[in-house]
Design an enzyme around this catalytic site. Structure first.
Site, PDB file in Angstrom:
ATOM      1  N   GLU A 146       0.812  -1.214   0.000  1.00  0.00           N
ATOM      2  CA  GLU A 146       0.000   0.000   0.000  1.00  0.00           C
ATOM      3  C   GLU A 146       0.843   1.261   0.000  1.00  0.00           C
ATOM      4  OE1 GLU A 146      -3.375  -1.810   2.937  1.00  0.00           O
ATOM      5  OE2 GLU A 146      -2.767   0.274   3.146  1.00  0.00           O
ATOM      6  N   CYS A 175       2.991   8.307   1.764  1.00  0.00           N
ATOM      7  CA  CYS A 175       3.318   7.353   2.814  1.00  0.00           C
ATOM      8  C   CYS A 175       3.641   6.022   2.132  1.00  0.00           C
ATOM      9  CB  CYS A 175       2.098   7.250   3.729  1.00  0.00           C
ATOM     10  SG  CYS A 175       2.272   6.084   5.058  1.00  0.00           S
ATOM     11  N   CYS A 206       4.922  -7.348   7.854  1.00  0.00           N
ATOM     12  CA  CYS A 206       5.853  -6.860   8.875  1.00  0.00           C
ATOM     13  C   CYS A 206       5.997  -7.936   9.941  1.00  0.00           C
ATOM     14  CB  CYS A 206       5.317  -5.571   9.514  1.00  0.00           C
ATOM     15  SG  CYS A 206       6.476  -4.811  10.681  1.00  0.00           S
ATOM     16  N   CYS A 227       3.233  -5.306  16.338  1.00  0.00           N
ATOM     17  CA  CYS A 227       2.724  -4.305  17.281  1.00  0.00           C
ATOM     18  C   CYS A 227       1.229  -4.565  17.459  1.00  0.00           C
ATOM     19  CB  CYS A 227       2.995  -2.895  16.758  1.00  0.00           C
ATOM     20  SG  CYS A 227       4.761  -2.535  16.617  1.00  0.00           S
ATOM     21  N   CYS A 251      -1.534  -2.728  15.214  1.00  0.00           N
ATOM     22  CA  CYS A 251      -1.245  -2.454  13.802  1.00  0.00           C
ATOM     23  C   CYS A 251      -1.754  -3.571  12.894  1.00  0.00           C
ATOM     24  CB  CYS A 251       0.264  -2.290  13.626  1.00  0.00           C
ATOM     25  SG  CYS A 251       0.759  -2.031  11.910  1.00  0.00           S
ATOM     26  N   CYS A 299      -2.085   1.657   7.494  1.00  0.00           N
ATOM     27  CA  CYS A 299      -1.501   0.478   8.121  1.00  0.00           C
ATOM     28  C   CYS A 299      -2.012  -0.858   7.621  1.00  0.00           C
ATOM     29  CB  CYS A 299      -1.708   0.556   9.631  1.00  0.00           C
ATOM     30  SG  CYS A 299      -0.945   2.005  10.295  1.00  0.00           S
TER      31      CYS A 299
HETATM   32  N1  SAH Z   1       7.564   0.194  11.310  1.00  0.00           N
HETATM   33  C1  SAH Z   1       7.686   1.625  11.321  1.00  0.00           C
HETATM   34  C2  SAH Z   1       6.947   2.332  10.189  1.00  0.00           C
HETATM   35  C3  SAH Z   1       5.567   1.867   9.805  1.00  0.00           C
HETATM   36  S1  SAH Z   1       4.224   2.179  10.908  1.00  0.00           S
HETATM   37  C4  SAH Z   1       7.229   2.159  12.675  1.00  0.00           C
HETATM   38  O1  SAH Z   1       6.658   1.406  13.437  1.00  0.00           O
HETATM   39  O2  SAH Z   1       7.488   3.317  12.979  1.00  0.00           O
HETATM   40  C5  SAH Z   1       4.013   3.938  10.920  1.00  0.00           C
HETATM   41  C6  SAH Z   1       3.335   4.455  12.167  1.00  0.00           C
HETATM   42  O3  SAH Z   1       1.946   4.060  12.208  1.00  0.00           O
HETATM   43  C7  SAH Z   1       3.958   3.897  13.449  1.00  0.00           C
HETATM   44  O4  SAH Z   1       4.127   4.927  14.397  1.00  0.00           O
HETATM   45  C8  SAH Z   1       2.891   2.917  13.895  1.00  0.00           C
HETATM   46  O5  SAH Z   1       2.985   2.620  15.247  1.00  0.00           O
HETATM   47  C9  SAH Z   1       1.620   3.636  13.512  1.00  0.00           C
HETATM   48  N2  SAH Z   1       0.426   2.786  13.544  1.00  0.00           N
HETATM   49  C10 SAH Z   1       0.351   1.459  13.346  1.00  0.00           C
HETATM   50  N3  SAH Z   1      -0.932   1.027  13.488  1.00  0.00           N
HETATM   51  C11 SAH Z   1      -1.681   2.105  13.774  1.00  0.00           C
HETATM   52  C12 SAH Z   1      -3.070   2.312  14.025  1.00  0.00           C
HETATM   53  N4  SAH Z   1      -3.930   1.306  13.998  1.00  0.00           N
HETATM   54  N5  SAH Z   1      -3.486   3.564  14.293  1.00  0.00           N
HETATM   55  C13 SAH Z   1      -2.610   4.596  14.300  1.00  0.00           C
HETATM   56  N6  SAH Z   1      -1.296   4.472  14.063  1.00  0.00           N
HETATM   57  C14 SAH Z   1      -0.821   3.248  13.810  1.00  0.00           C
END
Ligand code: SAH
Length: 359
Positions: free
Chosen positions: A96, A109, A116, A120, A123, A334
């Protein structure tokens, strides 16, 4: 003969390969620069489209080199102008890319991995697991494609906040950064390119060694190891104290990303702890409203409580911003488009989708 993919090389390396090719044919040296310009700056959809070259040369180029496209599988436009793209890769993977227009800026973005590995808790990308690293050209081509599509977009800013962890794919990201920034390639200013990471320490060191002013964003999300470990399993490998130390050692200003999880990390005490950490490395704090589509078991902090949290952080002497929610009607965050397309989970109602990731 296997064709050399010109998009998978730095501009300097591509220029050298082209220079050799034209020299072998007794062509003038300026031809190499002519083609280089059509790789990224004013991209051509194919060698046949480089009409400033004689037809026979275009055919010969195509026999020796490749200049692959990403396959546009879906393009959705939000009522707020945010656009989401699903791109297919040669091996059938899908990634994406999200474009976020704001006044005279367009922030793209981009993804650095298919899936991944980090898992987390909140995510959507983590849920689909790790598929593979993207190649350099697959990363940079997300910007290239914006210049080639119908109704093209002039990207002014790039954030590595799509799918994947960029610093776990440093070899490809390293060259992609050169392509994004170089004036004979995509020409986006280094200060307008942000690498976002959970805090992969060797990657931060590598990024710091680049002489360009690329920006670093750190996904913090919790001000203590105990809570951060629960939300981000990677904290076991790269604990908070080490990530903060890396931020302090980074010679440019860093941004903390902090996704607001209702009842989890959004109390006044969390705000003060977060502010203390940010102060210790002069970081700027970006509060991100949770995109609930990616995290069914979490709920978003209310806008009022986010504002209250922001005031507490600011009151402690730290600069803070609340990220705007964008693309709410198209699930623009995400890994959600891919998740919906691949049918891993049923699509959720539009009004349940939250924001998009904007620097
Ligand atoms: N792996 C890297 C970059 C990709 S995620 C990182 O973690 O920084 C980019 C951002 O989106 C990160 O800060 C991540 O924590 C956030 N993110 C992931 N899922 C999310 C969600 N459901 N709502 C808001 N932000 C989210």
């Amino acid at each position: 003969m296997i064709q050399t993919n010109l998009l998978d090389r730095s501009p300097a390396d591509a220029l050298q390969a082209l220079g050799t090719f034209f020299a072998e044919r007794g062509e003038p040296a300026y031809r190499a620069r002519q083609v280089l310009r059509r790789l990224w700056h004013t991209p051509a959809a194919s060698f046949a489209d480089i009409t400033e070259l004689p037809a026979a040369l275009r055919v010969a180029l195509g026999e020796r080199f490749a200049m692959p496209r990403l396959a546009l599988l879906a393009r959705q436009r939000s009522s707020d102008g945010t656009e989401k793209f699903l791109f297919g890769l040669p091996d059938g993977q899908a990634i994406e890319t999200v474009a976020i227009p704001d006044d005279d800026r367009v922030t793209l973005c981009i993804s650095s991995q298919a899936g991944c590995a980090l898992q987390c808790a909140f995510c959507a990308t983590g849920r689909m697991g790790f598929q593979r690293n993207l190649a350099t050209w697959e990363i940079a081509a997300q910007v290239r494609e914006m210049r080639l599509i119908d109704d093209p977009l002039r990207v002014t800013n790039v954030v590595f906040m799509g799918m994947g962890e960029p610093l776990m794919n440093w070899r490809a990201v390293d060259v992609a950064l050169t392509i994004l920034n170089a004036s004979d390639a995509l020409g986006i200013g280094a200060r307008h390119i942000t690498v976002s990471t959970v805090g992969v320490l060797p990657g931060i060191v590598a990024l710091a060694k680049r002489h360009e002013q690329f920006r670093l964003a750190l996904s913090i999300h919790a001000p203590s190891d105990a809570l951060r470990r629960e939300l981000m399993p990677i904290n076991t490998k790269y604990p908070l104290a080490d990530v903060i130390a890396a931020a302090r050692a980074f010679d440019r200003r860093v941004t903390f990303e902090y996704v607001m999880l209702g009842g989890v990390n959004d109390t006044a005490a969390h705000a003060l702890e977060l502010a203390r950490l940010a102060k210790s490395c002069r970081a700027f704090v970006n509060l991100i409203p949770l995109h609930e589509g990616g995290a069914p078991e979490f709920r978003a902090t209310s806008p009022r409580d986010i504002a209250r949290f922001a005031r507490a952080v600011r009151g402690a002497g730290v600069e803070v911003a609340i990220r705007k929610s964008r693309g709410t009607d198209i699930a623009a965050a995400c890994g959600q488009l891919r998740v919906e397309r691949l049918g891993r989970r049923p699509p959720r109602a539009a009004d349940q989708h939250g924001d998009v990731q904007v620097a």
